[in-house]
Design an enzyme around this catalytic site. Structure first.
Site, PDB file in Angstrom:
ATOM      1  N   PHE A  99      88.529-117.060 -96.684  1.00 55.69           N
ATOM      2  CA  PHE A  99      88.158-118.421 -97.088  1.00 55.69           C
ATOM      3  C   PHE A  99      87.315-119.089 -96.005  1.00 55.69           C
ATOM      4  CE2 PHE A  99      89.155-122.931 -96.451  1.00 55.69           C
ATOM      5  CZ  PHE A  99      88.533-123.461 -97.583  1.00 55.69           C
ATOM      6  N   TYR A 100      87.786-119.036 -94.759  1.00 52.59           N
ATOM      7  CA  TYR A 100      87.050-119.690 -93.677  1.00 52.59           C
ATOM      8  C   TYR A 100      85.669-119.069 -93.476  1.00 52.59           C
ATOM      9  CZ  TYR A 100      91.133-122.465 -92.620  1.00 52.59           C
ATOM     10  OH  TYR A 100      92.168-123.358 -92.712  1.00 52.59           O
ATOM     11  N   GLN A 101      85.549-117.776 -93.667  1.00 52.66           N
ATOM     12  CA  GLN A 101      84.229-117.149 -93.567  1.00 52.66           C
ATOM     13  C   GLN A 101      83.312-117.644 -94.692  1.00 52.66           C
ATOM     14  OE1 GLN A 101      85.879-112.996 -92.826  1.00 52.66           O
ATOM     15  NE2 GLN A 101      84.028-112.970 -91.569  1.00 52.66           N
ATOM     16  N   PHE A 148      82.629-120.292 -91.158  1.00 54.07           N
ATOM     17  CA  PHE A 148      83.202-119.923 -89.869  1.00 54.07           C
ATOM     18  C   PHE A 148      82.865-118.462 -89.557  1.00 54.07           C
ATOM     19  CE2 PHE A 148      85.504-123.692 -90.851  1.00 54.07           C
ATOM     20  CZ  PHE A 148      86.053-124.182 -89.679  1.00 54.07           C
TER      21      PHE A 148
END
Length: 163
Positions: free
Chosen positions: A136-138, A142
């Site tokens: 998700f963060y990627q 991120f």
């Protein structure tokens, strides 16, 4: 209907919150208010019309060593590099899959950008607790640390571009 993020206060109802990860649920219910009071972190919550918390995230100041940072993140930076940690981010199960988590990251990014006008910050860092969270963060911009794929960072410049 869900409110926009606001600082956590004693009037918020925490007990019904359930994101599906016990450690994250318990942190909200047992630590968030204490950390808010002591200044260890700041928690922002989104509520339903009844003041029940439906989503939240927390922010804290920190620093990260240059050797744990991706190339663009550490370029021309001191060691350690000043960052804001996105310490917790969770959405109640009833709202999963509705874009609330992405909206929380955006709100956190806007707050970090605002703070960076006053103090030196290179970007935002998060420690993903699962592969699903890391992915998700990627997806929201991120980049993983070369030393730890579960520690991800985004530069202030990338935050400005993405919000």
């Amino acid at each position: 209907m869900i409110s926009t993020p606001e600082p956590l206060h004693a009037g918020h109802i925490l007990t019904p919150f359930c994101c599906g990860v016990d450690s994250i649920d318990n942190w909200l219910k047992q630590r968030a208010m204490k950390n808010q009071t002591t200044g260890a972190s700041r928690t922002f919550v989104c509520c339903g019309s009844d003041s029940n918390v439906l989503a939240y995230y927390s922010l804290a100041s920190s620093a990260v060593t240059t050797n744990t940072s991706p190339g663009r993140f550490r370029r021309n930076m001191p060691d350690p590099i000043p960052v804001v940690v996105l310490g917790r981010l969770a959405v109640d199960k009833s709202l999963h899959g509705q874009g609330v988590a992405r909206a929380l990251v955006r709100d956190a990014g806007l707050r970090v950008i605002q703070v960076a006008e006053t103090i030196g910050i290179r970007g935002m860092l998060v420690h993903a607790l699962s592969d699903e969270a890391r992915e998700f963060y990627q997806r929201v911009g991120f980049v993983p640390s070369p030393m730890d794929p579960m520690m991800l960072m985004v530069t202030l410049g990338d935050l400005v571009e993405s919000v």
